[in-house]
Design a protein around this motif. Structure first.
Motif, PDB file in Angstrom:
ATOM      1  N   GLY A 257       1.849  11.008 -66.920  1.00  0.00           N
ATOM      2  CA  GLY A 257       1.744   9.836 -66.049  1.00  0.00           C
ATOM      3  C   GLY A 257       0.992  10.138 -64.770  1.00  0.00           C
ATOM      4  N   VAL A 258       1.263  11.304 -64.186  1.00  0.00           N
ATOM      5  CA  VAL A 258       0.546  11.694 -62.974  1.00  0.00           C
ATOM      6  C   VAL A 258      -0.940  11.841 -63.266  1.00  0.00           C
ATOM      7  CG1 VAL A 258       0.276  13.537 -61.274  1.00  0.00           C
ATOM      8  CG2 VAL A 258       2.564  12.781 -61.930  1.00  0.00           C
ATOM      9  N   GLY A 259      -1.253  12.391 -64.448  1.00  0.00           N
ATOM     10  CA  GLY A 259      -2.652  12.532 -64.808  1.00  0.00           C
ATOM     11  C   GLY A 259      -3.356  11.192 -64.953  1.00  0.00           C
ATOM     12  N   ILE A 260      -2.643  10.194 -65.456  1.00  0.00           N
ATOM     13  CA  ILE A 260      -3.253   8.869 -65.635  1.00  0.00           C
ATOM     14  C   ILE A 260      -3.579   8.229 -64.297  1.00  0.00           C
ATOM     15  CG2 ILE A 260      -2.858   6.559 -66.597  1.00  0.00           C
ATOM     16  CD1 ILE A 260      -1.142   7.809 -68.725  1.00  0.00           C
ATOM     17  N   PHE A 261      -2.866   8.624 -63.222  1.00  0.00           N
ATOM     18  CA  PHE A 261      -3.171   8.078 -61.907  1.00  0.00           C
ATOM     19  C   PHE A 261      -4.607   8.373 -61.494  1.00  0.00           C
ATOM     20  CE2 PHE A 261       1.377   7.489 -61.060  1.00  0.00           C
ATOM     21  CZ  PHE A 261       1.333   6.302 -60.344  1.00  0.00           C
ATOM     22  N   GLY A 262      -5.208   9.438 -62.089  1.00  0.00           N
ATOM     23  CA  GLY A 262      -6.588   9.761 -61.771  1.00  0.00           C
ATOM     24  C   GLY A 262      -7.566   8.690 -62.187  1.00  0.00           C
ATOM     25  N   VAL A 263      -7.138   7.779 -63.049  1.00  0.00           N
ATOM     26  CA  VAL A 263      -8.016   6.678 -63.469  1.00  0.00           C
ATOM     27  C   VAL A 263      -8.417   5.835 -62.270  1.00  0.00           C
ATOM     28  CG1 VAL A 263      -8.140   4.581 -64.860  1.00  0.00           C
ATOM     29  CG2 VAL A 263      -7.059   6.626 -65.793  1.00  0.00           C
ATOM     30  N   ALA A 264      -7.477   5.631 -61.329  1.00  0.00           N
ATOM     31  CA  ALA A 264      -7.774   4.821 -60.137  1.00  0.00           C
ATOM     32  C   ALA A 264      -8.902   5.447 -59.339  1.00  0.00           C
ATOM     33  CB  ALA A 264      -6.518   4.678 -59.286  1.00  0.00           C
ATOM     34  N   THR A 265      -8.880   6.779 -59.178  1.00  0.00           N
ATOM     35  CA  THR A 265      -9.926   7.464 -58.424  1.00  0.00           C
ATOM     36  C   THR A 265     -11.282   7.331 -59.107  1.00  0.00           C
ATOM     37  OG1 THR A 265      -8.298   9.047 -57.620  1.00  0.00           O
ATOM     38  CG2 THR A 265     -10.606   9.690 -57.463  1.00  0.00           C
TER      39      THR A 265
END
Length: 394
Positions: free
Chosen positions: A340-348
């Motif tokens: 889930g934390v890795g998916i947050f990189g999509v926003a960047t």
């Protein structure tokens, strides 16, 4: 050379590198970033953790099924009365998870091996030339002798005579009383990963309760005794229709358990599914309808071997056990959080694409994000986005 190696090793072990960040004050980009992060957060919490139970490990049970039928049927044909019990109408013998209950039949009595005319419509003929001796027809009853029987205009065959006439199926079915037969299901499951064993005879289901209970989806959902008419109705079929020509029904015993709570909450749920048959009488237009098979009772009469042939129409019941147990486990929990934390990189990534390629000031943002140099010499105090050049000394 030695100093270079020493400095490289020292830099590797005693220096920490951190990515450079640029704070961009842009409302549209900021809103896009927060919306994407909220969507990702909702996905992680709602889908991964709440719906998919990503914080739990899973296991599938190893189980066994035992069945027992009870009930008595009655028929009266041309004044001949007969009572049918479980030894007569259950195939194969009791105990299997898949079995057939006879609901209708066509009986051909007193057959013995000999020569007789084929059934009309199976192989019609006008002369012996139409009946090739020694040959078989796929839908026929025996081997053709090469003779055409004038009385019936059909080929003579070597077979069990008289041949079976199954063109007319009894309607209504002969054993409509099967609607009131009862089925007892005993099921045990074991979840090896969690070391838990359960039976569908759960707490409160004792011998006294079983003697008087009858399954009902609301009033008695844990009773292991089922009335056949209720099973057929809950599967969406009409009993008289399916009993006439046969069909198949699946009884699913579902063990979906959460072992984060007390084991006593792990209880079976029964569902019923019509697999094939005559739902809503729509199968009447099909080429092959229902379910049937044949069996024979052999005997000797005056030293002549004879048999009684039954064409059985029945309801096939398949007891299907499906299971899924869950319990909290730190490893899948950390795995779910990490992904889930890795998916947050999509926003960047999305916001960088907007900044660098879509906004009118994309060249300005690109200079702020990247630092360029044209020489090996670099001023550590230079501003972000500057391009350094070497100035020659006078």
């Amino acid at each position: 050379m030695k100093n270079q190696i020493t400095n490289a090793i020292s830099d590797f072990f005693f220096e920490y590198e951190t990515p450079r960040q640029v704070l961009v004050r842009n409302r549209r980009v900021g809103v896009v970033c927060r919306i994407i992060q909220l969507v990702v957060l909702a996905y992680i919490i709602g889908w991964v953790f709440i719906y998919e139970k990503g914080y739990q490990s899973t296991d599938i049970a190893v189980g066994s099924v035992f069945t027992k039928m009870k009930g008595v049927g009655y028929t009266s044909i041309n004044g001949s009365e007969r009572v049918w019990d479980v030894a007569d109408y259950v195939f194969p013998s009791q105990g299997d998870a898949s079995f057939v209950v006879m609901t209708n039949y066509i009986i051909t009595e007193g057959q013995q091996m000999g020569k007789c005319p084929e059934l009309h419509g199976k192989h019609n003929c006008s002369s012996n030339a139409d009946c090739e001796g020694g040959s078989f027809k796929r839908t026929g009853h025996g081997q053709m002798t090469g003779e055409c029987v004038d009385e019936t205009k059909t080929c003579q065959v070597l077979a069990w005579c008289p041949v079976e006439d199954d063109l007319v199926i009894p309607d209504p079915p002969m054993l409509m009383s099967a609607e009131n037969y009862t089925l007892f299901i005993k099921n045990s499951v074991t979840f090896p990963l969690f070391g838990v064993s359960r039976s569908n005879l759960v707490e409160g289901i004792d011998a006294g309760y079983i003697r008087k209970c009858l399954y009902h989806p609301e009033n008695a959902p844990l009773c292991p005794i089922f009335r056949l008419g209720d099973i057929v109705k809950l599967s969406g079929f009409n009993f008289e229709t399916i009993a006439t020509v046969g069909g198949a029904i699946g009884v699913v015993v579902d063990w979906t358990c959460n072992f984060d709570v007390a084991v006593t909450h792990c209880k079976p749920k029964y569902t019923f599914h019509g697999l094939y048959g005559n739902p809503a009488e729509t199968d009447k237009v099909r080429a092959s309808v229902g379910y049937n098979f044949r069996y024979a009772q052999h005997y000797m009469e005056d030293r002549i071997p004879k048999r009684t042939l039954f064409k059985v129409f029945g309801i096939r019941f398949d007891i299907i056990v499906q299971s899924l147990a869950r319990k909290f486990d730190i490893i899948p929990t950390l795995t779910a959080i990490g992904s889930g934390v890795g998916i947050f990189g999509v926003a960047t990534v999305v916001c960088d694409l907007v900044l660098l390629y879509l906004l009118p000031k994309r060249a300005f943002y690109k200079n702020m994000k990247f630092k360029y140099t044209d020489t090996h010499a670099q001023d550590p105090d230079s501003e972000a986005g500057s391009t350094e050049t070497e100035v020659p000394k006078k």
